[in-house]
Design a protein around this motif. Structure first.
Motif, PDB file in Angstrom:
ATOM      1  N   ASP A 285       2.577   6.512 -12.802  1.00 10.06           N
ATOM      2  CA  ASP A 285       3.587   6.039 -12.216  1.00 10.06           C
ATOM      3  C   ASP A 285       3.745   6.227 -10.007  1.00 10.06           C
ATOM      4  OD1 ASP A 285       6.157   6.990 -11.483  1.00 10.06           O
ATOM      5  OD2 ASP A 285       6.799   9.622 -12.626  1.00 10.06           O
ATOM      6  N   LEU A 286       4.560   5.033 -10.093  1.00 12.16           N
ATOM      7  CA  LEU A 286       4.990   4.819  -9.011  1.00 12.16           C
ATOM      8  C   LEU A 286       5.296   5.599  -8.402  1.00 12.16           C
ATOM      9  CD1 LEU A 286       4.983   0.315  -9.816  1.00 12.16           C
ATOM     10  CD2 LEU A 286       2.547   2.193  -9.117  1.00 12.16           C
ATOM     11  N   GLY A 287       6.198   6.383  -8.146  1.00 14.10           N
ATOM     12  CA  GLY A 287       6.759   7.938  -7.836  1.00 14.10           C
ATOM     13  C   GLY A 287       6.067   8.208  -7.336  1.00 14.10           C
ATOM     14  N   LYS A 288       4.867   8.319  -7.181  1.00 16.63           N
ATOM     15  CA  LYS A 288       3.808   9.772  -8.022  1.00 16.63           C
ATOM     16  C   LYS A 288       1.834   8.975  -7.365  1.00 16.63           C
ATOM     17  CE  LYS A 288       6.841  12.966 -10.218  1.00 16.63           C
ATOM     18  NZ  LYS A 288       6.655  13.950 -10.748  1.00 16.63           N
ATOM     19  N   PRO A 289       1.831   8.131  -7.640  1.00 22.39           N
ATOM     20  CA  PRO A 289       0.946   7.237  -7.379  1.00 22.39           C
ATOM     21  C   PRO A 289      -0.018   8.207  -7.787  1.00 22.39           C
ATOM     22  CG  PRO A 289       1.686   7.389  -4.523  1.00 22.39           C
ATOM     23  CD  PRO A 289       2.814   7.735  -5.878  1.00 22.39           C
ATOM     24  N   ASP A 290      -0.767   9.674  -6.215  1.00 22.64           N
ATOM     25  CA  ASP A 290      -1.994  10.181  -6.384  1.00 22.64           C
ATOM     26  C   ASP A 290      -1.985  11.032  -7.725  1.00 22.64           C
ATOM     27  OD1 ASP A 290      -1.507  10.048  -3.744  1.00 22.64           O
ATOM     28  OD2 ASP A 290      -0.666  11.520  -2.598  1.00 22.64           O
ATOM     29  N   GLU A 291      -1.671  10.503  -9.203  1.00 20.73           N
ATOM     30  CA  GLU A 291      -2.083  10.893 -10.159  1.00 20.73           C
ATOM     31  C   GLU A 291      -1.645  10.452 -11.337  1.00 20.73           C
ATOM     32  OE1 GLU A 291       1.890  14.422 -10.486  1.00 20.73           O
ATOM     33  OE2 GLU A 291       1.518  14.967  -8.369  1.00 20.73           O
ATOM     34  N   PRO A 292      -2.511   9.476 -11.010  1.00 18.94           N
ATOM     35  CA  PRO A 292      -2.857   9.037 -12.002  1.00 18.94           C
ATOM     36  C   PRO A 292      -3.791   9.215 -13.156  1.00 18.94           C
ATOM     37  CG  PRO A 292      -4.886   8.858 -10.697  1.00 18.94           C
ATOM     38  CD  PRO A 292      -3.905   9.553 -10.012  1.00 18.94           C
ATOM     39  N   ASN A 293      -3.615   8.849 -14.654  1.00 18.06           N
ATOM     40  CA  ASN A 293      -3.645   9.375 -15.748  1.00 18.06           C
ATOM     41  C   ASN A 293      -4.611   8.201 -16.328  1.00 18.06           C
ATOM     42  OD1 ASN A 293      -1.950   9.095 -19.197  1.00 18.06           O
ATOM     43  ND2 ASN A 293      -3.389  11.530 -18.411  1.00 18.06           N
ATOM     44  N   GLN A 294      -5.665   8.792 -16.983  1.00 16.05           N
ATOM     45  CA  GLN A 294      -6.649   7.702 -17.884  1.00 16.05           C
ATOM     46  C   GLN A 294      -6.073   7.980 -19.295  1.00 16.05           C
ATOM     47  OE1 GLN A 294     -10.114   7.181 -15.644  1.00 16.05           O
ATOM     48  NE2 GLN A 294     -11.145   7.182 -17.676  1.00 16.05           N
TER      49      GLN A 294
END
Length: 974
Positions: free
Chosen positions: A80-89
């Protein structure tokens, strides 16, 4: 005209300082400094993403700030580019050798389709972590997906279109919910609706796009390697959920409209530009073998929405066999082509390459370029690196391109916030119009520029385009600031001169009648413009001189009306004997000063209308200021015309109730001159009270005497209370009139008798009428026969007076009898009064032993007391205490003096050796004096009952507690 131009140029140079170096080389004066103080940011600003993938990047998609990336064989990374520090794999969970072929993300970023090279398709929803296989889709290699932007939601895609590598177009729908996510397949249905073909047979469906136009019409765009198809049709209202089968069914027996190009890249790609979120695309760009087909989308067209189509042919540095383009994206004014090692940006307005960005070899070959339609960001990736382009102020130089294309309206639209650019566009447009002999349009544009005024003006003068010059001056005038008064004055004067010249030329040509009327209307609008009002007013003398020099009296009058210079208008009409028009102007604008000034002239020619106008003005006019006009007029006019002056004076007196003496005196003079009958009625109506009469009595008397109006003189004498003069003059006119005057001094019997004797003497001596003389005796009770007899001659016999003498004797007898009766009545009244006095002296009242004082409530007989007829009884001292404070000051002083005298008489004598007789005499005198003092005290104190008399009534408004003792009384209660 040249002098005005030079003067304006001088004023312009004074107000705007131009460096000598610029002026000397002939640079047009723009008023702007076109200098960039810092390096301008490029339109396409590249940024490398700080991201090192653990495995190579196979595919990348982004939409609505949601980025999905396929890494290696089995890993999917969602950010979510609004929350780039929280990627989901997410792991795909595949054990075989399947690889990700393509990924498709819908416009909301909720639905992700993953096409595998094994002809399978997986689905992943944004809200879940588990990848689901779409069993109905198995066996098809997915090339493209057309998302439904009108019915899709976060849990349901709505009807969508799917294109395969075999040319089939399928309609499908995917839905997920809490209850069915793990129990049923997400794909609701998957059915074929059409097959795309080229000349060699079915061809891969490279791109699909669904758009909705007007009136429920849908447009479906599908592309193959060489062809672009359009499917157009309506979906019945309420059946949108049932899909698009009906649109494709129309083309079951024949091909839809399409565009085809011969060259072949092996694939094609189409991009769209949408100006705002949730609106329809406005332009397109299709990358194919021969180049890029681009244009706009017109949804009002019946069969094809493609409009303004142009083809940008690949330049020599793009060889489709070696470095063919990979991807395309479209922005508002550019399309970007992705090549293996670079990015090219081409302007859609002129087809020029405006940007080229070369990537280093260390990043690897460029793989894919996509654009997030919601935030207008462009993403590019290789197998190792991800880049992002920000589009910044893309329209900054668009105005220049439109200007070079002579599309000036669009050019002005894109530089309206940049005045220096707008000035350049306007100058270019003005020059373009001038070259094409559109002089009026050129003038309008030139007026908005900052170019040198004198150059432009001379340009139109040399071209002999006076009408265009006027238009330029008008526009220039409207753009001047209020502080630029000198320029405003010069332009206004010049325009007036031009208008008058032009009107003079047109007026002499009957064939130009309509143009003359139109120009005249424009000139009048110019003179009446609110913006020019102050300038024209301040320079009205110059404008009048211009109008007079051209002999244009019509517009001189019109201009005077606009300037509210009604004096000049009225004077003009009077000079041309247009008296009715002059009066109409006066009546319409109701200016009192103008009425006073022009009434002497107008009343000589149209008296009745002038008087009507005066009357309509009512009390706004001071009639005293109009009297000079009436006097001049009445001296030379006939009686009938003088009646108009009388009519206005009567209006002032009777309607406006004017009290000014001058007005009444003038009306009197008119009455005396022409209307004697009205004179007497006016005087009688004015009354006989000198304080309420508004004319001058002495002037009126002299005026009436000069014209011989004796009755009017008699009336004035009566008002002045000069009754003798009134009777003397009335006897010359009418004896009855004299009699009416003789009775007026009612309070002065002597004067009244004297006046009647004058009348009697006149009747006897002048008229020698004995009977009429005897009638005077009956008319006035003050006259007796003996008063009249001396006026008769000696030879008159007594027979004429016999009746009068008898009547006089009878009156005397009646008077004597009346006096006797009055004397008897007086004697009887005196007798009754004496009896009443005697009765009052003998009247008494009885007091019981237990009676108490009405004031102190103590036994009454203990001290001296008073008994009143009303029954109230008071001790002497109690009554004195109640009465004294309410007595007037002089009575209080008298009472105190009497009490002192009474106390003095009650003291015993200091001498004990007086003779007896002397003591007796002294006692007698003292006793008599004491009784008199007591009587006087009684008269003051016991004049009336303190409870029943006037004293109680007078004290009704007095407070119960003395204000001076209020505080003391209040403290006593505490």
């Amino acid at each position: 005209m040249a002098s005005i131009l030079d003067e304006y140029e001088d004023s312009l140079h004074r107000s705007v300082s131009v460096p000598q170096s610029r002026a000397s080389v002939g640079i047009p004066h723009s008023g702007y400094v076109n200098a960039r103080l810092e390096k301008e940011t490029p339109i396409f600003n590249k940024q490398r993403i700080d991201f090192s993938p653990p495995e190579k990047i196979n595919s990348l998609v982004v939409s609505s700030n949601q980025l999905c990336m396929s890494l290696g064989k089995d890993t999917l990374l969602r950010i979510d580019l609004g929350k780039p520090d929280e990627p989901n794999q997410v792991e795909l969970g595949r054990k075989d050798e399947a690889k990700v072929y393509k990924m498709f993300l819908d416009h909301t970023g909720s639905h992700l389709l993953i096409a595998l090279n094994t002809s399978e398709c997986l689905y992943l929803n944004r809200s879940v972590q588990k990848v689901r296989a779409l069993s109905r889709w198995k066996g098809h290699l997915i090339e493209s997906v057309g998302w439904n932007k009108f019915l899709g939601s976060e849990t349901n895609t709505g009807p969508i279109l799917v294109g395969t590598s075999q040319g089939q177009i399928y309609e499908a729908e995917i839905s997920v919910s809490e209850g069915s996510l793990f129990s049923t397949n997400p794909d609701q249905y998957f059915r074929q609706v059409y097959t795309l073909e080229e000349e060699s047979g079915p061809a891969p469906v490279c791109c699909l796009e669904i758009e909705r136009g007007l009136e429920g019409k849908f447009f479906i765009i599908a592309t193959t390697r060489k062809r672009l198809f359009q499917f157009v049709g309506k979906v019945p209202e309420g059946t949108e959920q049932q899909g698009f089968s009906s649109i494709f069914a129309v083309h079951a027996d024949h091909l839809p409209s399409f565009r085809e190009f011969p060259a072949n890249l092996g694939f094609s790609e189409i991009a769209f530009y949408t100006p705002k979120l949730r609106s329809s695309p406005r332009s397109f760009a299709w990358m194919m073998g021969n180049g890029v087909l681009y244009g706009t989308l017109d949804y009002s067209r019946p069969d094809s929405i493609l409009s303004d189509e142009r083809v940008w042919v690949y330049p020599p540095d793009i060889d489709i066999t070696v470095n063919k383009p990979i991807s395309i994206v479209l922005t508002q004014f550019h399309f970007l082509l992705l090549l293996p090692d670079r990015v090219k940006a081409v302007c859609t307005l002129n087809g020029q390459v405006v940007f080229q960005d070369l990537f280093l070899e260390k990043f690897g070959l460029l793989t894919r370029m996509i654009k997030d339609p919601t935030v207008q960001q462009i993403w590019i990736h290789t197998e190792k690196v991800v880049f992002r382009y920000h589009v910044q102020r893309e329209s900054r130089d668009v105005w220049k391109m439109y200007m070079n294309m002579n599309k000036f309206d669009l050019a002005k639209e894109y530089c309206k916030d940049r005045p220096e650019c707008l000035d350049i566009v306007l100058a270019k447009e003005a020059e373009h119009c001038f070259q094409n002999k559109r002089y009026l349009d050129s003038a309008k544009c030139y007026a908005l520029t900052q170019n040198y005024f004198e150059e432009i003006a001379l340009k139109f003068i040399e071209a002999k385009q006076e009408e265009a010059l006027m238009e330029f001056l008008i526009k220039k005038l409207s753009n001047l600031k209020p502080s630029e008064k000198t320029q405003t004055t010069l332009l206004t004067t010049w325009l007036t001169e031009l208008y008058l010249n032009w009107l003079g030329i047109l007026q002499g040509d009957p064939s130009q009648r309509n143009l003359y009327l139109d120009t005249r209307e424009k000139f009048r609008n110019f003179l009446g413009s609110p913006k020019n009002k102050d300038c024209l007013f301040n320079n009205r003398a110059s404008i009048y001189e211009l109008l007079a020099s051209h002999g244009d009296t019509e517009h001189m009058v019109y201009f005077a009306v606009i300037m509210q210079d009604y004096e000049r208008v009225v004077a003009h009409h009077c000079q041309h004997d247009e008296y009715d028009e002059a009066l109409n102007v006066l009546s319409r604008h109701r200016d009192e000063k103008l009425f006073y000034k022009f009434s002497p002239v107008l009343i000589q020619h149209i008296p009745k209308k002038v008087v009507d106008a005066w009357i309509s003005m009512g009390s706004r006019l001071d009639a005293r200021n109009l009297i000079p006009a009436l006097v001049n007029y009445s001296q030379s006019a006939s009686t009938q015309q003088i009646n108009e002056a009388i009519r206005y004076m009567e209006f002032c007196v009777y309607q406006l109730e004017e009290t000014q003496q001058a007005i009444h005196n003038y009306l009197l003079s008119l009455y005396a001159l022409c209307r004697p009958d009205s004179l007497l009625s006016y005087l009688e109506q004015a009354g006989t009270n000198p304080n309420r009469i508004h004319y001058d009595l002495k002037y009126a008397l002299r005026l009436c005497a000069e014209h011989g109006h004796h009755r009017a003189c008699v009336h004035i004498y009566k008002v002045m209370e000069l009754y003798e003069e009134a009777v003397d003059l009335a006897l010359q006119v009418d004896v009855d009139l004299a009699k009416s005057c003789a009775d007026l001094p009612e309070d002065d019997e002597e004067l009244r008798k004297k006046l009647w004797l004058k009348i009697a003497r006149h009747v006897v001596q002048e008229e020698k009428d004995v009977k009429k003389a005897m009638a005077c005796l009956s008319s006035c009770a003050l006259l007796k026969i003996e008063d009249v007899l001396p006026f008769f001659p000696d030879f008159v016999t007594i027979d004429h007076f016999k009746e009068a003498i008898c009547n006089s004797l009878e009156d005397y007898n009646k008077h004597i009898e009346e006096l006797k009766r009055e004397m008897e009545e007086a004697t009887q009244s005196a007798k009754r009064i004496r009896e009443d006095i005697q009765e009052m002296r003998n009247k008494y009242g009885s007091v019981e032993p237990q009676e108490k004082c009405a004031a102190c409530d103590f036994p009454l007989l203990n001290r001296p007391f008073y008994l009143f007829l009303c029954g109230h009884m008071f001790h002497y001292d109690c009554l004195l205490q109640a009465v004294f404070p309410n007595l007037p000051a002089y009575k209080q002083a008298k009472l105190e003096d009497l009490q002192k005298k009474l106390a003095a008489t009650s003291q015993p004598s200091k001498s004990h050796h007086r003779p007896k007789d002397a003591d007796t005499i002294s006692l007698g005198k003292g006793q008599q004096s004491r009784e008199q003092i007591k009587a006087d005290i009684d008269d003051i104190v016991a004049a009336e009952c303190v409870y029943c008399g006037e004293l109680m009534i007078r004290s009704i408004d007095k407070p119960f507690i003395d204000p001076q003792k209020y505080e003391e009384e209040m403290q006593s209660w505490l």
